[in-house]
Design an enzyme around this catalytic site. Sequence first.
Site, PDB file in Angstrom:
ATOM      1  N   PRO A   1      13.763 -26.882   2.895  1.00 57.23           N
ATOM      2  CA  PRO A   1      13.132 -26.609   4.187  1.00 57.23           C
ATOM      3  C   PRO A   1      12.170 -25.433   4.096  1.00 57.23           C
ATOM      4  CG  PRO A   1      15.519 -26.793   4.399  1.00 57.23           C
ATOM      5  CD  PRO A   1      15.224 -26.718   2.941  1.00 57.23           C
ATOM      6  N   LYS A   2      11.135 -25.467   4.913  1.00 50.65           N
ATOM      7  CA  LYS A   2      10.195 -24.343   5.011  1.00 50.65           C
ATOM      8  C   LYS A   2      10.642 -23.453   6.170  1.00 50.65           C
ATOM      9  CE  LYS A   2       5.330 -23.081   5.240  1.00 50.65           C
ATOM     10  NZ  LYS A   2       5.579 -21.972   6.188  1.00 50.65           N
TER      11      LYS A   2
END
Length: 363
Positions: free
Chosen positions: A28-29
């Site tokens: 995930p960012k």
Amino acid sequence: MKLPVMPPVRPMLAKSVASIPPDASYEPKWDGFRSICFRDGDEVEFGSRNERPMTRYFPELVTAAKAELPDRCVIDGEIVVTADRGLDFEALQQRIHPAASRVNMLAEQTPASFIAFDLLALGDDDYTGRPFTERRAALTDALAGSGRSFHLTPVTTDLATAQRWFDEFEGAGLDGVIAKPLNLGYHPDKRVMFKIKHERTADCVVAGYRVHKSGADAIGSLLLGLYRHDGTLASVGVIGAFPMATRRQLFTELQPLVTTFDEHPWNWAAHTAGGAGSQTGAGDRTPRRNEGSRWNAGKDLSFVPLRPERVVEVRYDHMEGERFRHTAQFNRWRPDRDPRSCTYEQLEQPVSFRLGDIVPGLG
């Protein structure tokens, strides 16, 4: 402090791509402050993306690092603050304050967490030249059993899972997916990773402008608005990436729409100046440059009010509350749109998602 990798270090960066690439490690960012944590026994430092120290702003993380991290390590990650609805970037921004007393108060009220996603050094070993798969395995072992403040970001090599994360995790405040080639070494300040972010469009009302820093005959940025259910106009962000010729052309085009603050829905200056009688008069085209809101010192009140009659289509990634999280981008003018039709109802609503379902113990 004496480590195999010494501060300051600029973190490895990512370049934007339109779709998730195959054959990579995906994660995930996170939407926080990028930081590299250095620990050598009782010495702990947090460096920012631009190599500036952030240690003094997060005393709770300094304490947690001594309790939760290996005795000597260098870890790349993201500092975040969580809330009931997910990540809270506004609360995170408030942590950068010059007064130690306020920093300490906020450390108790809105404690930060550190999301770890890469390993630069462990003990006497420099890991920057090793492939990411090896760095990730060592990082997983190093953070096994870590406590409440330091967390390991999830990863997958399955493209379908990465796509699901991209679609679902936005509801918890995350803003996309990062892809890392499996054999990638750690390259400070190089855009060798890939980031895939959400991009959407919205039709917004142009309700004001700020002049360009070069002078008063060019547009610096346009202020955007969307109508709420009750008919009030909310300030949602700005656009400002225009060629200079366009900035001057827009300045000329918008002059017939210049109005007074008394007749404008964003009569912010009245709150600080003490009444409508002190507002900018009709035809006054010089924004107030030094005013600030007593409620929000970061809000710039210096703008020229416009009658909300022009509509522009913009590109944006995601919302934070009522506003665009990042600066929106100009797409096209929409002379066919009624300004009153520019409401929040047009925006795509992400599916709600709990941070604890992404990283156990977070949020």
